[in-house]
Design an enzyme around this catalytic site. Structure first.
Site, PDB file in Angstrom:
ATOM      1  N   CYS A 388       0.839  -1.198   0.000  1.00  0.00           N
ATOM      2  CA  CYS A 388       0.000   0.000   0.000  1.00  0.00           C
ATOM      3  C   CYS A 388       0.880   1.257   0.000  1.00  0.00           C
ATOM      4  O   CYS A 388       1.509   1.548  -1.007  1.00  0.00           O
ATOM      5  CB  CYS A 388      -0.987  -0.055   1.156  1.00  0.00           C
ATOM      6  SG  CYS A 388      -2.484   0.878   0.783  1.00  0.00           S
ATOM      7  N   HIS A 514      -3.692  -5.002   0.471  1.00  0.00           N
ATOM      8  CA  HIS A 514      -3.159  -5.530   1.737  1.00  0.00           C
ATOM      9  C   HIS A 514      -3.189  -7.056   1.745  1.00  0.00           C
ATOM     10  O   HIS A 514      -4.135  -7.655   2.262  1.00  0.00           O
ATOM     11  CB  HIS A 514      -3.972  -4.985   2.910  1.00  0.00           C
ATOM     12  CG  HIS A 514      -3.717  -3.542   3.182  1.00  0.00           C
ATOM     13  ND1 HIS A 514      -2.640  -3.101   3.917  1.00  0.00           N
ATOM     14  CD2 HIS A 514      -4.384  -2.434   2.781  1.00  0.00           C
ATOM     15  CE1 HIS A 514      -2.654  -1.781   3.978  1.00  0.00           C
ATOM     16  NE2 HIS A 514      -3.707  -1.351   3.291  1.00  0.00           N
ATOM     17  N   GLU A 516      -1.682  -9.007   3.562  1.00  0.00           N
ATOM     18  CA  GLU A 516      -1.548  -9.585   4.912  1.00  0.00           C
ATOM     19  C   GLU A 516      -2.879 -10.015   5.516  1.00  0.00           C
ATOM     20  O   GLU A 516      -2.906 -10.714   6.524  1.00  0.00           O
ATOM     21  CB  GLU A 516      -0.820  -8.603   5.839  1.00  0.00           C
ATOM     22  CG  GLU A 516      -1.597  -7.355   6.255  1.00  0.00           C
ATOM     23  CD  GLU A 516      -1.435  -6.180   5.285  1.00  0.00           C
ATOM     24  OE1 GLU A 516      -1.146  -6.420   4.092  1.00  0.00           O
ATOM     25  OE2 GLU A 516      -1.624  -5.026   5.721  1.00  0.00           O
TER      26      GLU A 516
HETATM   27  N1  GLN Z   1      -2.134   6.745   2.781  1.00  0.00           N
HETATM   28  C1  GLN Z   1      -2.194   6.001   1.564  1.00  0.00           C
HETATM   29  C2  GLN Z   1      -3.536   6.138   0.864  1.00  0.00           C
HETATM   30  O1  GLN Z   1      -4.499   6.507   1.459  1.00  0.00           O
HETATM   31  C3  GLN Z   1      -1.873   4.550   1.814  1.00  0.00           C
HETATM   32  C4  GLN Z   1      -2.850   3.868   2.695  1.00  0.00           C
HETATM   33  C5  GLN Z   1      -2.342   2.568   3.216  1.00  0.00           C
HETATM   34  O2  GLN Z   1      -1.151   2.289   3.177  1.00  0.00           O
HETATM   35  N2  GLN Z   1      -3.225   1.748   3.752  1.00  0.00           N
HETATM   36  O3  GLN Z   1      -3.635   5.834  -0.303  1.00  0.00           O
END
Ligand code: GLN
Length: 553
Positions: A388, A514, A516
């Site tokens: 992310c 994600h 994970e």
């Molecule tokens: N802050 C970034 C976004 O909103 C990444 C979010 C995250 O890593 N979950 O796109």
């Protein structure tokens, strides 16, 4: 008819109630039963989405896009329970529902009160948890487990306890089971384990009208038969239902087998009068534990993040790394590196590691440190995995240092950058609210053949969970595609970049989602598995730079 188990906790918080609940779920599944799992949290936040990971740990995301308590991660890692938006209710969510109904006039002028209106809403939430799991999985739930957050005796948890008391009253005898988790602290000074806190905690429960059927006692040392007898007498729980849950020796995945060894499986099926299998099938699980206990190889991964002080903040990531270790038959040692320290103390913080993982996150702090660490991984051939925000940082780093896009940045932190390589989608531009404006939940991703991502997943279409606002800026797609960075995974519906990789690097992968949240001890996530395989190869090569083409597990 679905039977219900309610799990409460006493004496202190952080007893591992989520883990124990997940283990109970798993034990029942391994008797051939279909279960559902749910967490009721007494705090006022409507969901944990707006809570700081420093305080509350990670926000766990379900397939249907609910931002939930991290205990739901344990549920998914241990069981096959289908989790949905109805798997986690907070006081905030319950109260807002009741207040919205009151505003609509649904209570026909009556005084709206904790009993019965809030407690009714809690009971409905429990039924909804089962109904939505049944709808999603198309299976009938045999046993619904509901964990009640907080500690018995807290003011906040009272309405929940009252609701489950009523719930049991409305059900036939034998259809509802109360499990209470307590602590038997060991006092070094007197050299003995103390029962008084357990007695008092059970006393509190009984005051409310709940008599626990099973007591699970967390201990540091063995609980003697005599102690169990005494606890039984004072707490009004049958002696065989006083179960010891000793601190694990080497892995949290020991909890289910330890509880079975203590006789919990027989007790559960006996009390609820059900079982589809004659014994609890744990052979594969035991073999996995034996593998963990006996592995000799190891590698070290640096997790370069913002919330490294609190283990719970990256809980699912640490767990996924350990699953990948199981799949690669090695121990994964994690070095937690505060991203901002990489800027101040330098890259020596990363000396000797076999891989760098940059997790997701929000806020600008540490961003440049992450970018520096990624540059180091890219240039030295150290395995890298960005998740992310970690993927977004990899794109920024590549833009700045390889493609010469000076000042390349993410729109999130630098709205005036000349090169917003990470930006908002046009339809998101007017969003100013923080809650509920993210791309949340499971989305499909199409993977290009012949890429590392394709080799790892062994599939062309995958589904992964998201929680973010910002995206790879498609205006820069061609520029990146024509370089060495491959955009190997795309969201087919909205044409969004989901996976980036560097084919000439031993292992350099960034994912916008994600992964994970979809890893388990017996089913390591393919990208984590490949990343740890690469790190292990690096370790076996004496920790030297490029290892060359890898045969990923
Ligand atoms: N802050 C970034 C976004 O909103 C990444 C979010 C995250 O890593 N979950 O796109």
């Amino acid at each position: 008819m679905t039977k219900h188990i309610f799990i409460t906790g006493g004496v202190v918080s952080s007893l591992g109630k989520g883990l124990t609940s997940a283990a109970i779920g798993m034990i029942l599944e391994r008797r051939g039963l279909t279960i559902s799992m749910q967490k009721l949290d007494p705090y006022i936040n409507v969901d944990p989405g707006t809570m700081s990971p420093f305080q509350h740990g990670e926000v766990y995301v379900t397939n249907d896009g609910a931002e939930t308590d991290l205990d739901l991660g344990h549920y998914e890692r241990f069981t096959h329970a289908t989790l949905t938006k109805a798997s986690n209710f907070t006081s905030g969510k319950i109260y807002s529902h009741v207040i919205a109904k009151e505003r609509k006039g649904d209570y026909l002028g009556r005084t709206v009160q904790v009993i019965p209106h809030i407690t009714d809403a809690i009971k409905e939430a429990i039924y909804e948890g089962v109904a939505s799991a049944e709808k999603e999985s198309k299976k009938t739930v045999d046993v619904a487990l509901t964990e009640i957050g907080g500690t018995v005796g807290d003011i906040e948890s009272l309405p929940f306890l009252e609701a489950v008391r009523q719930f049991a009253l409305e059900k036939p005898r034998g259809d509802v089971l109360f499990v209470h988790l307590t602590l038997l602290p060991y006092l070094r000074a007197s050299g003995e384990m103390k029962m008084k806190p357990t007695q008092q905690s059970v006393g509190k429960l009984r005051e409310i009208g709940i008599q626990p059927d099973i007591l699970i006692c967390r201990t540091e040392r063995a609980m003697t038969r005599e102690m169990a007898q005494k606890i039984s007498l004072f707490c009004n729980v049958r002696p065989e239902a006083v179960i010891e849950e000793r601190d694990v020796e080497f892995s949290i995945y020991q909890v289910p087998t330890d509880l079975v060894a203590a006789g919990l499986d027989e007790l559960l099926v006996d009390r609820l009068v059900l079982s589809k299998e004659p014994k609890t099938e744990l052979d594969d699980w035991r073999a996995m534990l034996e593998d963990i206990r006996t592995t000799k190889d190891s590698c070290e991964i640096a997790v370069v993040g913002k919330y490294t002080e609190l283990h719970d903040a990256y809980k699912s990531i640490y767990e996924s790394l350990s699953h990948a270790g199981i799949a690669n038959r090695c121990k994964v040692n994690v070095r937690k590196v505060r991203a901002e320290d990489v800027l101040t103390s330098g890259l020596t913080l990363l000396d000797g590691v076999d891989g760098i993982l940059v997790p997701g996150g929000f806020g600008e702090r540490g961003l440049e440190g992450k970018i520096l660490a990624i540059r180091h991984a890219r240039e030295t051939g150290l395995p890298f995995f960005g998740i992310c925000l970690g993927m977004q940082c990899a794109v920024i780093e590549y833009g700045r240092n390889v493609l010469g896009l000076e000042g390349a940045h993410t729109y999130e932190h630098s709205p005036h950058t000349p090169h917003p390589v990470i930006c908002l989608m046009p339809d998101q531009k007017n969003l100013h609210e923080k809650g509920g404006t993210m791309r949340l939940g499971s989305f499909p991703c199409r993977i290009d053949r012949g890429t590392l991502a394709h080799r790892l997943y062994g599939a062309e279409t995958i589904h992964e969970r998201h929680r973010h606002r910002f995206e790879f800026n498609n205006a820069y797609r061609a520029l990146f595609q024509n370089s060495h960075m491959k955009l190997s995974g795309l969201n087919p519906e909205r044409d969004l970049v989901e996976i980036v990789e560097l084919p000439e690097h031993p292992f350099f992968v960034g994912v916008q989602f994600h992964p994970e949240f979809q890893s388990g001890p017996l089913r390591a996530h393919p990208v984590f598995r490949g990343f740890v395989a690469a790190a292990l190869a690096h370790a076996k090569n004496g920790g030297r730079g490029r290892v060359g083409a890898l045969e990923h597990a």
